[in-house]
Design a protein around this motif. Structure first.
Motif, short mmCIF file in Angstrom:
data_model
loop_
_atom_site.label_atom_id
_atom_site.label_comp_id
_atom_site.label_asym_id
_atom_site.label_seq_id
_atom_site.Cartn_x
_atom_site.Cartn_y
_atom_site.Cartn_z
N ALA A 107 43.96 -58.23 17.66
CA ALA A 107 42.59 -58.30 17.13
C ALA A 107 42.34 -57.21 16.46
CB ALA A 107 41.56 -58.70 17.93
N SER A 108 42.63 -56.02 16.51
CA SER A 108 42.32 -54.55 16.21
C SER A 108 43.04 -54.54 14.66
CB SER A 108 42.88 -53.52 16.92
OG SER A 108 42.05 -53.57 18.06
N ASN A 109 42.22 -53.99 13.83
CA ASN A 109 42.50 -53.87 12.38
C ASN A 109 42.41 -52.48 11.83
OD1 ASN A 109 43.66 -56.46 11.48
ND2 ASN A 109 41.37 -57.14 11.98
N SER A 110 41.47 -51.73 12.40
CA SER A 110 41.35 -50.26 12.10
C SER A 110 41.03 -49.43 13.24
CB SER A 110 40.21 -50.19 11.02
OG SER A 110 38.79 -50.43 11.59
N GLU A 111 41.10 -48.29 13.07
CA GLU A 111 41.17 -47.32 14.57
C GLU A 111 40.94 -45.89 13.97
OE1 GLU A 111 44.41 -46.61 18.11
OE2 GLU A 111 45.11 -47.51 16.30
N ILE A 112 40.35 -45.31 15.01
CA ILE A 112 39.88 -43.78 14.89
C ILE A 112 40.48 -43.15 16.15
CG2 ILE A 112 37.67 -44.06 15.43
CD1 ILE A 112 37.05 -41.55 13.42
N VAL A 113 41.14 -41.98 16.11
CA VAL A 113 41.68 -41.37 17.36
C VAL A 113 41.36 -39.83 17.16
CG1 VAL A 113 43.82 -40.83 18.90
CG2 VAL A 113 43.33 -43.05 17.71
N VAL A 114 40.45 -39.28 18.21
CA VAL A 114 40.41 -37.92 18.13
C VAL A 114 41.06 -37.20 19.31
CG1 VAL A 114 38.36 -36.24 18.09
CG2 VAL A 114 37.96 -38.62 17.10
N PRO A 115 41.85 -36.18 19.05
CA PRO A 115 42.57 -35.53 20.12
C PRO A 115 41.44 -34.87 20.81
CG PRO A 115 43.16 -34.63 17.94
CD PRO A 115 42.27 -35.81 17.68
N LEU A 116 41.57 -34.72 22.44
CA LEU A 116 40.61 -33.83 23.12
C LEU A 116 41.60 -32.63 23.50
CD1 LEU A 116 39.25 -36.84 25.10
CD2 LEU A 116 38.13 -35.57 23.35
N PHE A 117 40.75 -31.62 23.66
CA PHE A 117 41.45 -30.46 24.15
C PHE A 117 40.71 -29.75 25.52
CE2 PHE A 117 42.52 -30.93 19.68
CZ PHE A 117 43.56 -30.80 19.70
N LYS A 118 41.28 -29.09 26.23
CA LYS A 118 40.82 -28.34 27.25
C LYS A 118 41.59 -26.89 27.45
CE LYS A 118 39.64 -28.55 32.26
NZ LYS A 118 39.73 -29.19 33.49
N ASP A 119 40.95 -25.98 27.47
CA ASP A 119 41.74 -24.57 27.42
C ASP A 119 42.69 -24.63 26.25
OD1 ASP A 119 39.88 -24.06 29.57
OD2 ASP A 119 41.47 -24.73 30.95
N GLY A 120 42.47 -25.07 25.17
CA GLY A 120 43.31 -25.06 24.29
C GLY A 120 44.42 -25.90 24.25
N GLU A 121 44.66 -26.65 25.23
CA GLU A 121 45.80 -27.60 25.23
C GLU A 121 45.22 -29.13 25.19
OE1 GLU A 121 48.95 -26.46 25.69
OE2 GLU A 121 48.31 -24.74 25.67
N VAL A 122 46.27 -29.84 24.67
CA VAL A 122 45.79 -31.20 24.61
C VAL A 122 45.63 -31.82 25.81
CG1 VAL A 122 46.51 -33.79 23.97
CG2 VAL A 122 47.44 -31.68 22.49
N PHE A 123 44.35 -32.53 26.06
CA PHE A 123 44.00 -33.03 27.43
C PHE A 123 43.98 -34.73 27.25
CE2 PHE A 123 40.67 -35.37 29.50
CZ PHE A 123 40.97 -34.89 30.89
#
Length: 155
Positions: A107-123
């Motif tokens: 059912a999904s047609n659009s999406e937004i993804v925001v990367p999260l960081f902790k201490d400069g590393e990908v969380f």
């Protein structure tokens, strides 16, 4: 213009609500759970709001609101894995046109993804899906990125 300003004000209020909601709580799962619930309540025309957490060189399903979802997403795969690889937000107007899109929910047609960081590393990533094409605007992206930055302070 007025709509844009009103939307910005709504996102600012949402950020303040998130900050207050998470203040003093140090449990990551509790904070991510409340953040996904708050965002899901705030946004209209979305069908999935949640998190994937970076563990053992892949994204693993975390707290979310919506239908059951894919559990494992490889680095660089789909919108979420690409956001991690590029270390930047991905706003996709039509997921079916995105190379390598992973269809967890048809059912999904659009999406937004925001990367999260902790201490400069990908969380991990904040992932939001909509059944509408072109659901997420530039103003949404700015508001959701600001929401993510507030959340990062509580990770």
């Amino acid at each position: 213009m007025a709509q844009s300003s009103a939307l910005k004000d709504q996102y600012n209020l949402l950020g303040k609500q998130l900050d207050a909601l998470l203040e003093g709580e140090h449990d990551t799962i509790a904070n991510l759970s409340n953040a996904s619930a708050l965002l899901n309540q705030f946004l209209d025309e979305v069908n999935w709001t949640g998190f994937y957490l970076w563990k053992n060189d892949e994204l693993i399903l975390g707290p979310f609101q919506g239908n059951p979802a894919c559990v494992h997403i490889a680095y660089g795969k789909g919108v979420c894995g690409t956001a991690v690889k590029d270390r930047e937000t991905k706003r996709v107007a039509d997921v079916h046109a995105f190379p390598g899109h992973i269809a967890c929910d048809a059912a999904s047609n659009s999406e937004i993804v925001v990367p999260l960081f902790k201490d400069g590393e990908v969380f991990g990533v904040l992932d939001i899906d909509s059944p509408l094409k072109e659901r997420f605007t530039e103003e949404d992206q700015q508001g959701i990125e600001a929401f993510a930055q507030i959340l990062e302070k509580h990770l």
